[in-house]
Each structure stands twice: as structure tokens, then as C-alpha cells.
Design a protein around this motif. Sequence first.
Motif, mmCIF file in Angstrom:
data_model
loop_
_atom_site.group_PDB
_atom_site.id
_atom_site.type_symbol
_atom_site.label_atom_id
_atom_site.label_comp_id
_atom_site.label_asym_id
_atom_site.label_seq_id
_atom_site.Cartn_x
_atom_site.Cartn_y
_atom_site.Cartn_z
ATOM 1 N N THR A 1 0.831 -1.208 0.000
ATOM 2 C CA THR A 1 0.000 0.000 0.000
ATOM 3 C C THR A 1 0.867 1.260 0.000
ATOM 4 N N ASN B 1 0.224 5.976 -0.193
ATOM 5 C CA ASN B 1 -0.775 7.048 -0.122
ATOM 6 C C ASN B 1 -1.062 7.594 -1.518
ATOM 7 N N ALA C 1 -4.085 4.810 -1.123
ATOM 8 C CA ALA C 1 -5.087 5.327 -0.182
ATOM 9 C C ALA C 1 -5.843 6.515 -0.772
ATOM 10 N N ASP C 2 -5.130 7.371 -1.492
ATOM 11 C CA ASP C 2 -5.770 8.533 -2.118
ATOM 12 C C ASP C 2 -6.485 8.055 -3.379
ATOM 13 N N ALA D 1 -8.855 4.733 1.510
ATOM 14 C CA ALA D 1 -8.356 4.375 2.841
ATOM 15 C C ALA D 1 -9.019 3.093 3.347
ATOM 16 N N CYS E 1 -7.413 -0.755 4.819
ATOM 17 C CA CYS E 1 -7.858 -1.588 5.952
ATOM 18 C C CYS E 1 -8.290 -2.971 5.466
ATOM 19 N N ALA F 1 -2.540 8.199 10.426
ATOM 20 C CA ALA F 1 -3.222 7.567 9.286
ATOM 21 C C ALA F 1 -3.045 6.047 9.355
#
Length: 386
Positions: free
Chosen positions: A35, A37, A58-59, A81, A85, A103
Motif C-alpha cells: 500500500t 498514499n 489510499a488517495d 483508505a 484496511c 493515518a
Amino acid sequence: MVKRVTVLGATGSVGTSTLDLIERNPHAFEVVALTANRDVEKLAAAAIRTRARCAVVADETRLPALQERLAGTGVEPMGGAHSVCDVARMGADWTMAAIVGSAGLKPVMAALEAGGTVALANKESLVSAGEVMMAAARAHGATLLPVDSEHNAVFQCLDRTAPRGVRRIILTASGGPFRSTPKDAMRGITPAQAVAHPNWSMGAKISVDSATMMNKGLELIEAFHLFPVAADQLAVLVHAQSVVHSMVEYVDGSVLAQLGTPDMRTPIAYALAWPERMETPCPPLDLAAVGRLEFENPDLDRFPALGLAMEVLKAGGARPAILNAANEVAVAAFLAGRIGFLEIAAISADTLSRYDPAAPETLDAVLAIDEEARYFAAERVKDCVA
Ligand code: NDP
């Protein structure tokens, strides 16, 4: 046996070092998920190289760019995001938690709830939500392995058969780039100077934390949650050479230390191979070349962030979550050139004085405290600019 691994924060400094070790041992590891961002270029390249099952950005606005890079490769692109998870919950045997800042909180909790082994670099999550996270690890049978070099050193030196024999845990601190800088000269420190750490190559946020010594304060709180000691059994010793990574002092006078060259691949390898050991490309420690080992006490007058974190450690409750959030806001503002270096600790102190909520017992309560602290800290940043 092949270990199925996931790297959260795969494009960062710790993530890159982790992938370096994994890629040197392609038969020992199978990559479940990586992962990032926003850095889809680095993420896609790493996912293709390691034949990851999926790659998450994530973005969500960066998902189309990731999809384009992964088309036809067999790696599944995901965005948002919530997807970070989701992959943290996919049940890898081993998860590196190397997202920076709070974060990382929800993904770390998701990985702990999946019950595997979590190698924790993301200290901010443990600072903000220590009790909640440790309870989740216990409830789900997850194993938490410290990756921060100091905590990894303590983990290696701690005699778990005699926890009452521990007198003190001593975290060593490099003192950062301004260890000997007079207080007056600290006012004009620039972001470029603050991120230039003398010994370690790290991401921007932790580099600034090292420069203010807030990093050592966060590490005291981290150690409090990881090891069976009281707050007053934790101490800091400045050791500019970064050869001794931390120590455990026992009641019989013995002091055990872990030493090594300052390269994060050593503690990461320890967590990756645990309970075995694996080879790394880190150069062996040449103690004859080092010659002498030097230590000094920290100067809390020039480094008020460390003193503040020590008070917060003693107070406990919601204080660590407030400190962590305020510091994250202040460091981001400093890196963006909006506030001065000395204002980082001042903003954290002011935010702590604004409110005093009850100790959080759930992740949602931690996140609410985090959000409120960010609001107060951001207001204070605006005052500095004006
Ligand atoms: P970096 O800034 O180098 O990397 C951070 C990683 O987190 C990147 O992969 C980044 O993605 C990702 N990320 C950032 N924001 C988000 C977000 N909102 N959601 C999801 N992912 C995000 O940090 P470091 O590797 O230096 O540090 C990582 C953690 O490890 C920190 O908590 C730090 O304190 C700790 N640590 C680091 C050490 C080091 O030597 N660097 C030593 C000990 C602890 P992108 O690249 O796309 O921005």
C-alpha cells in the motif's frame, strides 16, 4: 515454509527497506498486498517486481493512474483508505505497519484484528491508541513485534523469564542534527536542515521529530506500552554515534545492549525472520574503527518536546493522543514553511492545555480526540502565520 507478507506504507523509507529484504529472499516470501498514499509509480513498480496479489493507493484520486500502470500485470489495483484496511485484514502471516502518522491507526488495528504477526514501525498509532491496540492484540491473539530500532533492541535484550528483574529500560537517542546547536540559533532552522539526519536515512516526518527530539518522547510512550515497566523505569541517554540502539538494566547491575550499524534493515530483518535470524546486506559493526562509545544526558531546555512527552507519559489517559496529533499538525506546518522550528513544541504544549478529555477506551474515541487536537493545533498554526 513460505511467509505471506503485506507491507503497509510500502513506498516509504521503512517500506522500501522491508521490500529490499523480501526481494533478496524471493523463495521465502509471498507478497499479499502493498500500500501507499499517492506514489503510484513506486507502488506499481514494487508490486510488479514482487508479484504482489494487490496494490492499494489510499488517495482514491490516484486509482486511475495505478490501474493504468497495473493493466495486464495480474496485480489487482485498489483505491481508498477503506481498501488499505481491507487488505490489512486479508490474513497475511506477517504485516509491516510502516504508514507514517495516525493515518496508520485503522490499518494497524485491522491487521491486529486479523490475528497475524504485525511488525510495528508506525509508532504514532501506539502512542495515540496504546491501551486500545494492546487490548486488540491480546483479544485476537496477534503478535506485535517492534521495528523501531530502539524498541527492537530492547526486545532483543529483554529477559522475559524475569520481568521483575528489570530496573530500567534506557532508550538511546542520536540527538539529531541539532544536538549541539545553541538555543538562539534554533529559531532559524529550515526544513532542509531539519530533515538532514546525521546517521539515519528516514522519511521527512520522523526526521523532523528526531531534530526536535519529540521522536524520543514518542518512543518513551511506545516503550511503555510494549514492555512490562512503569513510566519511571524508562530513561533516555543521548548517544550521537547510533551504535548502541538501546539497553536494558537489571536489578543485579547487568546492562544488556544491542549494537549494530545504523541501518533499519537490521531491526526489520529481526522482525521478518523472528524467531529465527536472517542475513542482511548491512555492513558488520567494526568496533575497533568506532573506538569509543560516548553518552550524555538529554538537554530538556534546548529540546522541550522531549520534556513535554515525558510529562504526557506520566499523565497518560488522552494526553498522548493529543500530543501526537498536535505534533503531526505542527510538523506538517513546519515542513510547509508556515511555522518556525521552535513553534513545533510550543504548538503541542498549547494544544495540550486546551482540553482534557477522558481516557479513550475505543478506537473511535481515540480518533475523536485526534480530530479535536488537530483542530486546535491548526488554529494555533494560523495564529503563527498571522
Ligand atoms: P515515509 O514518509 O518515508 O513513508 C510513509 C509511508 O506511508 C509511504 O508509503 C506513504 O505513501 C504512506 N502514507 C503516508 N500517508 C498515508 C496515508 N494518509 N494513508 C496511507 N498511507 C500513507 O515514512 P518512514 O518510512 O520514514 O516512516 C514510517 C513509520 O515508521 C513512521 O511512523 C516512523 O515514525 C516509523 N519509523 C521510521 C523509521 C525510519 O528509519 N524511517 C525508523 C523507525 C520508525 P506515499 O509514498 O504514497 O506518500
